[in-house]
Design an enzyme around this catalytic site. Structure first.
Site, PDB file in Angstrom:
ATOM      1  N   TYR A   1      -7.686 139.999  83.982  1.00  0.00           N
ATOM      2  CA  TYR A   1      -6.610 141.373  84.113  1.00  0.00           C
ATOM      3  C   TYR A   1      -7.070 142.338  83.231  1.00  0.00           C
ATOM      4  O   TYR A   1      -7.668 142.029  82.132  1.00  0.00           O
ATOM      5  CB  TYR A   1      -5.388 140.521  83.319  1.00  0.00           C
ATOM      6  CG  TYR A   1      -4.166 141.585  83.490  1.00  0.00           C
ATOM      7  CD1 TYR A   1      -3.298 141.784  84.220  1.00  0.00           C
ATOM      8  CD2 TYR A   1      -4.307 142.375  82.176  1.00  0.00           C
ATOM      9  CE1 TYR A   1      -2.315 142.782  84.185  1.00  0.00           C
ATOM     10  CE2 TYR A   1      -3.048 143.380  82.099  1.00  0.00           C
ATOM     11  CZ  TYR A   1      -2.017 143.499  83.161  1.00  0.00           C
ATOM     12  OH  TYR A   1      -1.180 144.537  82.861  1.00  0.00           O
TER      13      TYR A   1
ATOM     14  N   GLU B   1      -3.359 149.571  86.048  1.00  0.00           N
ATOM     15  CA  GLU B   1      -3.445 148.221  85.926  1.00  0.00           C
ATOM     16  C   GLU B   1      -4.482 147.628  87.042  1.00  0.00           C
ATOM     17  O   GLU B   1      -4.356 148.000  88.178  1.00  0.00           O
ATOM     18  CB  GLU B   1      -1.919 147.429  86.191  1.00  0.00           C
ATOM     19  CG  GLU B   1      -2.042 146.075  86.105  1.00  0.00           C
ATOM     20  CD  GLU B   1      -0.798 145.479  86.489  1.00  0.00           C
ATOM     21  OE1 GLU B   1      -0.198 144.927  85.284  1.00  0.00           O
ATOM     22  OE2 GLU B   1      -0.280 145.548  87.353  1.00  0.00           O
TER      23      GLU B   1
END
Length: 395
Positions: A117, A205
């Site tokens: 992530y 993101e």
């Protein structure tokens, strides 16, 4: 402002961030062209494009499962695409009504070894850009933070100094990268930071950022949102706006420079000033009501804007009552009053209306309302206004 994944991937590619090759499509002809252009006889990924997370676990309203599908042939990819296109996809972020899929994204499949992530956000408290990373990608970062907070890497970047090589190396080491991967990661992180700062993004993101079986790092999915107040500086970004993904009332409000957000309640609010709007919504809740919207007409709204705001409020079928709360400073109470009267003459007013005016030209504003012939309930305080409107709506 949010954009679709395929648009975000195009931006990442411009900033030297590795992404799988992909093509978007909006109709059957474009679907055929996209599949042919990717020229893959093996695996293709078909992704529904809506402004919501959880697409892979979502369900279409006709029962079809999943808005992200791995297909083992071109024919299967087309069949899957046609099942998705024009269908309504329901995810944990869309609500039960779902979102209509009007664009699809075809990408080459990736042989994944591990998922990570990586995100850049604006920390408003420190006024710094924050990099958040984790070895646990492919899942909700909130779940990782709650269950295994030690796996969250957080690094703040001072705007005056910017992203430095030691930031990249430090995060890369913590993610377990070594050798050529550290250099790849540095290229990716520098690209994301440059995109974030140059385009006034609020969030970039990558979830997941993956390493494939060859060790290469690839941004497999991307979500990017931008500061709407800075779009005037970036016409290229403004052109990416998809109004089909927004509430029509919010789109109309933006055309009049009104700050409007639709909510799920039944008491509409029209207020001047964001802080006062929040306080108005809070006090409605405290008296047992449910706000139907956030609407800030601003400190210098014109009669035309107020009229437009009133029409937008009344276009919501859930609205059972309206509370107007104006504290006149720059905004003049008589302007608000004229707007209310003008709107009421053009739109049939069939719900209770409570008006609280205070401040500049308040006597003139109240006189305009008294002489208008409108059926409304005046209030001298916010508490009194909230009490009256909640009582009327609950009857």
């Amino acid at each position: 402002m949010n954009i679709h994944e395929y648009q975000a991937k195009d931006l990442l590619d411009q900033y030297k961030v590795a992404v799988p090759r992909g093509i978007s499509a909006c109709n059957e002809a474009e679907i055929d062209s996209a599949i042919k252009s990717l020229n893959s006889s093996d695996l293709l990924v078909v992704k529904a494009q809506i402004h919501a997370g959880g697409r892979g676990k979502g369900t279409f309203t006709d029962g079809y499962q999943g808005g992200v599908k791995l297909c083992d042939s071109p024919s299967k990819a087309k069949e899957t695409a046609l099942r998705m296109l024009g269908n309504d996809l329901v995810t944990k972020q869309t609500g039960p009504q779902g979102r209509k899929v009007q664009t699809l994204y075809f990408t080459e499949a990736c042989d994944i070894d591990h998922e990570y992530y990586l995100a850049l956000l604006l920390d408003r408290e420190s006024a710094k850009t924050v990099i958040i990373a984790s070895t646990e990608g492919g899942v909700d970062i909130e779940t990782v933070a709650e269950n295994t907070p030690e796996k969250i890497i957080r690094v703040s970047i001072d705007a005056d100094l910017g992203l430095k090589p030691h930031h990249c190396r430090s995060i890369a080491f913590k993610l377990g990268f070594s050798g050529a991967q550290i250099k790849e990661f540095s290229v990716i992180l520098n690209g994301l930071y440059k995109l974030f700062t140059e385009k006034n993004a609020e969030m970039v993101e990558i979830n997941p950022l993956v390493s494939d079986k060859k060790g290469s790092l690839i941004a497999l999915d991307a979500k990017v949102s931008f500061d709407g107040n800075a779009l005037y500086k970036h016409p290229d970004i403004a052109r990416l706006r998809d109004t089909n993904e927004e509430d029509p009332k919010e789109v109309e409000a933006s055309q009049f420079n009104l700050n409007y957000i639709a909510l799920e309640g039944n008491i509409a609010c029209m207020v001047n000033g964001a802080g006062l709007a929040m306080a108005t919504m809070d006090i409605i809740k405290s008296y047992g009501g449910e706000p139907a919207n956030f609407l800030d007409v601003g400190g210098g709204a014109t009669e035309e804007q107020v009229t437009a705001a009133f029409k937008i409020i009344l276009s919501d079928p859930n609205v059972k009552g309206i509370l107007v709360n104006i504290f006149g400073g720059i905004m003049q109470c008589d302007i608000i009053a004229k707007g209310i009267v003008s709107a009421a003459k053009n739109v049939s007013l069939s719900v209770p209306l409570v008006v609280r005016l205070e401040g500049t030209n308040v006597d003139a504003g109240k006189a305009i309302l008294r002489e208008s012939g409108l059926e409304l309930s005046p209030a001298d305080s916010l508490a009194e206004a909230a009490q009256i409107i909640t009582d009327k709506v609950s009857k």
